[in-house]
Design an enzyme around this catalytic site. Structure first.
Site, PDB file in Angstrom:
ATOM      1  N   LYS A 279       0.872  -1.337  -0.085  1.00 26.35           N
ATOM      2  CA  LYS A 279      -0.056   0.004  -0.027  1.00 26.35           C
ATOM      3  C   LYS A 279       0.925   1.086  -0.054  1.00 26.35           C
ATOM      4  O   LYS A 279       0.448   2.253  -0.312  1.00 26.35           O
ATOM      5  CB  LYS A 279      -1.059  -0.166   0.995  1.00 26.35           C
ATOM      6  CG  LYS A 279      -1.814  -0.980   1.156  1.00 26.35           C
ATOM      7  CD  LYS A 279      -3.394  -0.603   1.386  1.00 26.35           C
ATOM      8  CE  LYS A 279      -4.206  -1.796   0.565  1.00 26.35           C
ATOM      9  NZ  LYS A 279      -5.517  -1.652   1.385  1.00 26.35           N
ATOM     10  N   ARG A 280       2.168   0.958   0.430  1.00 27.71           N
ATOM     11  CA  ARG A 280       2.893   2.171   0.386  1.00 27.71           C
ATOM     12  C   ARG A 280       3.737   2.570  -1.041  1.00 27.71           C
ATOM     13  O   ARG A 280       4.481   3.238  -0.970  1.00 27.71           O
ATOM     14  CB  ARG A 280       4.042   1.972   1.485  1.00 27.71           C
ATOM     15  CG  ARG A 280       3.736   1.926   2.864  1.00 27.71           C
ATOM     16  CD  ARG A 280       4.682   1.494   3.861  1.00 27.71           C
ATOM     17  NE  ARG A 280       5.186   0.046   3.583  1.00 27.71           N
ATOM     18  CZ  ARG A 280       4.310  -1.165   3.828  1.00 27.71           C
ATOM     19  NH1 ARG A 280       3.157  -1.059   4.368  1.00 27.71           N
ATOM     20  NH2 ARG A 280       4.732  -2.367   3.493  1.00 27.71           N
TER      21      ARG A 280
END
Ligand code: GLU
Length: 315
Positions: free
Chosen positions: A250-251
């Site tokens: 998600k980063r």
């Protein structure tokens, strides 16, 4: 019970939709739409510290921009509402009570450290197997801390199933996983329990999700079998990797749908690439969701088993 295909997309609202999320969303959407079925959007916000405010709405917006819609969900409602897990605690509590009535639940006040000390060292990549420390402790004893609730996994708990992409799989849950958590010490219901109960209650016929959750499926099926609830079929699609071959995190802001959109990439470009990667189409030419569905209607879907690298260029 419905005979119509029902699939779901179940994002955790912990950040923007990335290509890995769009990948599983497209896979479950096409499977339903190509068979005249229904799509459910379920928000999996059970873990409060991980939830990012506003993220569920942004994910829904990104799906809509891609052209993936849903028939039931938090915004549109439906026969199995609510569609947000944090509003469904009563159902999870009822499931734990039902298991408890079968003598299959016990409190556990072991800390992580206690478990690590008592468990044999896991092999690389394996989860720590709970060694059963509290399994036979007397009921009503004083607890060292607020306890978690665990499932007393029956010793004959061999769970087999046919995965739509991976074929026949089976696992000895007692031996490989041990007594797993149903409700955490902080009162949060475990993913395994919540997902199994929701998929059954929402009459999902096909759970389509990424292969990193394959190891969870025997636990979820075991719960459904013990509870006598409806069992879905499963299709575990491969992972989306970044340019370096690592799992998309998600980063990874470059691989979010939003970032691609802001860079001028179109929904059809994204869907076309994803569809080829999944095995839904032979070319990676831009294609709308409806075009991809039309192709999938006329043939058996041959889900790929190969992990897919997110493209670095989109021309
Ligand atoms: N909420 C999970 C996720 O976003 C998916 C759970 C599932 O598909 O079973 O990773």
């Amino acid at each position: 019970m419905t005979s119509r295909v029902r699939t779901r997309f179940a994002p955790s609202p912990t950040g923007d939709l990335h290509l890995g999320g769009a990948w599983t969303a497209l896979a479950s959407w096409v499977l339903a739409r190509a068979r005249g079925g229904r799509v459910v959007l379920r928000v999996e916000d059970l873990d409060p510290p991980r939830v990012v405010a506003g993220s569920a709405a942004r994910v829904a917006e990104d799906l809509t921009w891609l052209g993936l819609d849903w028939d039931e969900g938090p915004d549109v409602g439906g026969p199995f509402a609510p569609y947000t897990q944090s509003e469904r605690a009563a159902r999870y509590a009822a499931a734990v009570d039902a298991l408890d009535a079968l003598g299959l639940v016990y409190p556990c006040d072991c800390s992580r450290k206690d478990i690590a000390r008592a468990a044999s060292a896991p092999h690389a990549g394996e989860e720590l197997r709970y060694p059963g420390t509290c399994r036979d402790a007397p009921r009503g004893r004083a607890m060292k801390r607020e306890p978690a609730l665990r499932l007393r996994v029956p010793t004959d708990a061999r769970v087999g199933f046919d995965d739509g992409a991976r074929g026949r799989l089976d696992q000895d849950v007692a031996r490989d996983v041990g007594d797993f958590v149903l409700r955490r010490a902080d009162g949060v219901y475990a993913y395994q329990l919540a997902v199994a109960v929701d998929d059954a209650h929402m009459q999902i016929t096909h759970v389509v999700r990424a292969v990193d959750l394959l190891a969870s499926t025997p636990r979820q099926l075991l719960l459904l079998r013990l509870l006598g609830m409806h069992e879905p079929s499963y299709v575990h699609v491969p992972l989306v990797l970044d340019a370096d071959g690592r799992r998309l995190a998600k980063r990874a802001p470059r691989e979010t749908v939003r970032a691609l959109r802001e860079a001028g990439v179109t929904p059809a470009q994204i869907l076309g690439r994803l569809a080829q990667g999944l095995g839904l189409r032979d070319t990676d030419e831009p294609a709308t969701a409806a075009e991809i569905t039309r192709d999938a209607e006329s043939r058996e879907i041959a889900w790929t088993r190969d992990d897919w690298r997110a493209p670095t260029t989109w021309e």
